[in-house]
Design an enzyme around this catalytic site. Structure first.
Site, PDB file in Angstrom:
ATOM      1  N   LEU A 182      42.612  98.687  66.103  1.00 16.85           N
ATOM      2  CA  LEU A 182      43.461  97.709  65.396  1.00 16.85           C
ATOM      3  C   LEU A 182      42.561  96.617  64.825  1.00 16.85           C
ATOM      4  CD1 LEU A 182      46.208  96.217  64.761  1.00 16.85           C
ATOM      5  CD2 LEU A 182      45.992  95.167  67.023  1.00 16.85           C
ATOM      6  N   HIS A 215      52.439  75.264  71.070  1.00 25.85           N
ATOM      7  CA  HIS A 215      51.313  76.081  70.610  1.00 25.85           C
ATOM      8  C   HIS A 215      50.769  76.925  71.760  1.00 25.85           C
ATOM      9  CE1 HIS A 215      51.451  74.358  66.704  1.00 25.85           C
ATOM     10  NE2 HIS A 215      51.121  73.139  67.103  1.00 25.85           N
ATOM     11  N   ASP A 217      55.966  80.840  63.043  1.00 23.77           N
ATOM     12  CA  ASP A 217      56.493  79.477  62.867  1.00 23.77           C
ATOM     13  C   ASP A 217      57.428  79.090  64.010  1.00 23.77           C
ATOM     14  OD1 ASP A 217      56.877  77.049  61.657  1.00 23.77           O
ATOM     15  OD2 ASP A 217      58.364  77.772  60.221  1.00 23.77           O
TER      16      ASP A 217
HETATM   17  C1  FPP Z   1      53.414  77.102  63.177  1.00 30.77           C
HETATM   18  O1  FPP Z   1      54.361  76.442  63.963  1.00 30.77           O
HETATM   19  C2  FPP Z   1      52.280  77.484  63.980  1.00 30.77           C
HETATM   20  C3  FPP Z   1      51.015  77.053  63.791  1.00 30.77           C
HETATM   21  C4  FPP Z   1      50.634  76.131  62.695  1.00 30.77           C
HETATM   22  C5  FPP Z   1      49.943  77.466  64.700  1.00 30.77           C
HETATM   23  C6  FPP Z   1      49.980  78.875  65.179  1.00 30.77           C
HETATM   24  C7  FPP Z   1      49.237  78.947  66.446  1.00 30.77           C
HETATM   25  C8  FPP Z   1      49.544  79.730  67.500  1.00 30.77           C
HETATM   26  C9  FPP Z   1      50.594  80.750  67.471  1.00 30.77           C
HETATM   27  C10 FPP Z   1      48.805  79.606  68.781  1.00 30.77           C
HETATM   28  C11 FPP Z   1      47.354  79.690  68.646  1.00 30.77           C
HETATM   29  C12 FPP Z   1      46.929  81.003  68.186  1.00 30.77           C
HETATM   30  C13 FPP Z   1      45.675  81.442  68.344  1.00 30.77           C
HETATM   31  C14 FPP Z   1      45.334  82.797  67.867  1.00 30.77           C
HETATM   32  C15 FPP Z   1      44.648  80.663  69.046  1.00 30.77           C
HETATM   33  P1  FPP Z   1      54.702  74.909  63.686  1.00 30.77           P
HETATM   34  O2  FPP Z   1      53.834  74.105  64.564  1.00 30.77           O
HETATM   35  O3  FPP Z   1      54.601  74.634  62.229  1.00 30.77           O
HETATM   36  O4  FPP Z   1      56.180  74.854  64.189  1.00 30.77           O
HETATM   37  P2  FPP Z   1      57.339  73.884  63.672  1.00 30.77           P
HETATM   38  O5  FPP Z   1      57.798  74.455  62.370  1.00 30.77           O
HETATM   39  O6  FPP Z   1      58.355  74.017  64.748  1.00 30.77           O
HETATM   40  O7  FPP Z   1      56.770  72.505  63.553  1.00 30.77           O
END
Ligand code: FPP
Length: 224
Positions: free
Chosen positions: A122, A29, A12
């Site tokens: 893994l 992201h 997150d």
């Molecule tokens: C949460 O942060 C994260 C996500 C919903 C996406 C996770 C994606 C990645 C780590 C990158 C892509 C990964 C792959 C494997 C391709 P948020 O956007 O909810 O953060 P916020 O709470 O600050 O809004």
């Protein structure tokens, strides 16, 4: 010292990181993906056998289209660029969640799973369009359909994490303390660490610190 077989992570904080640094959630992201790669490497060093990453929840469809498209194009490019390398490193990829994406993406996910199926170093479970409540409801429906007893062993058979031990450790970055519909059944006895740092800032040192703390916890599983 506690054995560590399975780490689960709620990654997150990408959006906030991106807005703060580059005025764009998508930049967060992209940076988050670099952290994913670092953490995979470190997980292998620790000889952990399972890593489950929450990449996209069933609730994330509520986000703006532009962000959703960006996330999936990031995933698509990641798989295209890295699948050979992941395979060489003997990493098995599995996607948990409902695969109801475009036929092109569904195909890419299936090919990636098939290619890495035999790998044993893994297993990475990437949760995509995943929601724990939907997973549980589906499992109960299967039990009913097959007229099976409702017990833990039978229920586990129908979860998408079948054949994966429950997580020993859950880490959530981003300074938020909630489970967000992630592995609600499987986390029953996991040790949970909430980390203040946003996911793109989370690094190997932070990860190792948590693992060290985890290893020294007295895990009772209801015993004394
Ligand atoms: C949460 O942060 C994260 C996500 C919903 C996406 C996770 C994606 C990645 C780590 C990158 C892509 C990964 C792959 C494997 C391709 P948020 O956007 O909810 O953060 P916020 O709470 O600050 O809004």
């Amino acid at each position: 010292m506690n054995p560590l077989n399975h780490v689960a992570i709620i990654m997150d904080g990408n959006g906030r990181w991106g807005l703060k640094r580059k005025n764009s959630r998508n930049a967060g992201h992209r940076a988050g993906l670099n952290t994913v790669e670092k953490i995979i490497k470190e997980t292998i060093k620790h000889k952990v056998k399972f890593l489950t990453l929450y990449a996209f929840s069933t609730e994330n469809w509520k986000r703006p289209k532009n962000e959703i498209n960006f996330l999936f194009s990031l995933l698509e490019n990641f798989l295209k660029d890295k699948i050979e390398d992941l395979n060489k490193q003997k990493i098995k990829l599995k996607f948990i969640g409902k695969k109801n994406f475009s036929s092109k993406l569904n195909y890419l996910l299936r090919v990636s799973e098939k290619k890495t199926y035999q790998n044993k170093r893994l297993q990475i479970n990437l949760a995509l369009n995943y929601g724990s409540k939907a997973e549980l409801i589906n499992a109960f429906k299967e039990l009913k359909k097959n007229k099976e007893d409702i017990n833990e062993k039978n229920l586990n058979k129908y979860l998408q994490t079948y054949n994966t031990p429950d997580p020993d450790l859950l880490i959530r970055t981003g300074d938020t303390k909630r489970l967000s519909n992630f592995l609600l059944w499987q986390l029953a006895y996991s040790e949970i660490f909430f980390e203040k740092k946003l996911w793109p800032d989370f690094n190997e040192k932070d990860y190792n610190k948590i693992i060290k703390k985890y290893k020294n916890i007295k895990r009772n599983f209801g015993n004394i």
